[in-house]
Design an enzyme around this catalytic site. Structure first.
Site, PDB file in Angstrom:
ATOM      1  N   LYS A  10       0.873  -1.180   0.000  1.00 17.32           N
ATOM      2  CA  LYS A  10       0.000   0.000   0.000  1.00 17.32           C
ATOM      3  C   LYS A  10       0.905   1.224   0.000  1.00 17.32           C
ATOM      4  CE  LYS A  10      -3.085   3.200   0.958  1.00 17.32           C
ATOM      5  NZ  LYS A  10      -3.955   3.168   2.133  1.00 17.32           N
ATOM      6  N   ASP A  35       1.022   5.199   0.082  1.00 21.11           N
ATOM      7  CA  ASP A  35       0.269   6.413   0.397  1.00 21.11           C
ATOM      8  C   ASP A  35       0.883   7.618  -0.307  1.00 21.11           C
ATOM      9  OD1 ASP A  35      -1.780   7.861   1.641  1.00 21.11           O
ATOM     10  OD2 ASP A  35      -1.483   6.830   3.549  1.00 21.11           O
ATOM     11  N   SER A  37      -2.633   5.238  -3.504  1.00 16.74           N
ATOM     12  CA  SER A  37      -3.500   6.310  -2.994  1.00 16.74           C
ATOM     13  C   SER A  37      -3.530   7.497  -3.951  1.00 16.74           C
ATOM     14  CB  SER A  37      -3.022   6.765  -1.607  1.00 16.74           C
ATOM     15  OG  SER A  37      -3.235   5.763  -0.650  1.00 16.74           O
ATOM     16  N   ARG A  87      -7.240   3.785  -3.860  1.00 16.53           N
ATOM     17  CA  ARG A  87      -8.153   4.445  -2.936  1.00 16.53           C
ATOM     18  C   ARG A  87      -8.637   5.746  -3.568  1.00 16.53           C
ATOM     19  NH1 ARG A  87      -7.704   4.284   2.324  1.00 16.53           N
ATOM     20  NH2 ARG A  87      -9.349   5.849   2.156  1.00 16.53           N
ATOM     21  N   ASP A 108     -10.622   7.931   4.306  1.00 21.51           N
ATOM     22  CA  ASP A 108     -10.386   6.727   5.101  1.00 21.51           C
ATOM     23  C   ASP A 108     -11.658   6.313   5.825  1.00 21.51           C
ATOM     24  OD1 ASP A 108      -7.755   6.860   4.355  1.00 21.51           O
ATOM     25  OD2 ASP A 108      -7.019   7.573   6.293  1.00 21.51           O
TER      26      ASP A 108
END
Length: 304
Positions: free
Chosen positions: A52, A54, A86, A110, A114
């Site tokens: 993941k 960010d 992200s 994403r 959140d």
């Protein structure tokens, strides 16, 4: 060799790791900028299965080169590592989100805020995806997915009905099914929802076509979603949003559901029950505050 790897993999679990394209992660730890290859090669040597990435502490103008640079580095390792970006979540002007480039470089991404451990948070995410599916759905497909964030089933914020609704709606959105719970403390009803093979089959349908909100009443008290499946059937969710106190009956016509059929076989995916043949419409009773019914609808071909 990372010492925890053999034990985690031996349990049938995958290993995910969090990083950030910027100079620091959102929590203030070192980011991967300026040493992408070193970090990615280290992750591969540890046996990491999912990354993941960010986007804190970075200028968003660099995303269009930075995220693809990590894609290239991941591919060069020779290890299959699921890549979660992200990238679009930090681009606040949705008209400038390069979803084509994102889908080409990321396995999932994403889009929105959140998730929090509350029904309000889940409902806000469902609302956002319903309002914006026209911008999102065409980019979803095998190998690249919109990500509404984690399943919070098994935490503290959702009732039984709301847990069913999150599972159903994530399946309709063809979303990655990441659990945020403690596997050791799950109740049986939570396990039953999370391990519902019929709902999971909708989520992982090989056609990979994201479901759409096809009807919403003017007061936004209830809405219907439809997802086309690879075998010519449809998944349907009838979802009640309002909080008034009594169960109510709702009727979804096939026209509202965008299903071109006069009659169809209908199966309830949470009760694992065939409901028989329905003509022109489906009627269901829903309690308030975030409940749903999820069906598989198999159109009956008319013979002439």
């Amino acid at each position: 060799e990372w010492p925890l790897r053999p034990g985690i993999h031996s349990m049938g679990l995958k290993i995910g790791i969090y990083e950030d394209y910027g100079t620091k992660t959102c929590g203030g730890y070192p980011g991967t900028k300026d040493h992408i290859e070193d970090d990615v090669n280290l992750f591969a040597s540890w046996g990491i299965d999912s990354l993941k990435l960010d986007g804190c502490y970075c200028n968003t103008s660099e995303f269009s080169t930075g995220y693809p640079a990590v894609t290239k580095a991941l591919n060069a390792t020779g290890r299959p590592i699921l890549y979660s970006c992200s990238w679009p979540a930090y681009l606040h002007d949705k008209d400038k989100v390069p979803y084509g480039d994102i889908a080409e470089n990321c396995n999932l991404w994403r889009n929105y805020a959140d998730i929090q451990d509350s029904w309000d948070s889940v409902q806000n995410i469902i609302n956002w995806f319903g309002d914006n599916h026209g911008d999102l759905a065409s980019y979803a497909g095998p190998g690249n997915w919109n990500d509404p964030d984690m399943l919070i089933i098994g935490d503290y914020g959702l009732s039984f009905e709301q847990s069913q609704t999150q599972m159903a709606m994530w399946a309709m959105m063809a979303a990655p099914l990441y659990m945020s719970n403690d596997l050791r403390t799950l109740r049986q009803w939570q396990k039953d929802i999370l391990m519902n093979q019929e709902v999971i089959a909708v989520d992982q349908d090989p056609l990979g076509k994201q479901g759409l909100r096809v009807f919403q009443d003017p007061k936004k008290h209830y809405e219907y979603w439809t997802r086309e499946l690879a075998d010519g059937t449809y998944a349907v969710v009838m979802y009640r949003r309002d909080t008034s106190g009594l169960p109510r009956s709702y009727t979804a016509t096939f026209a509202q559901l965008k299903i071109d059929a006069k009659s169809a076989y209908v199966r309830d995916l949470f009760r694992h029950m065939d409901l028989g043949v329905y003509t022109d419409q489906i009627t269901a009773t829903l309690p308030p505050s975030g409940s749903c019914k999820m069906f598989k609808v198999t159109p009956i071909k008319e013979e002439f």
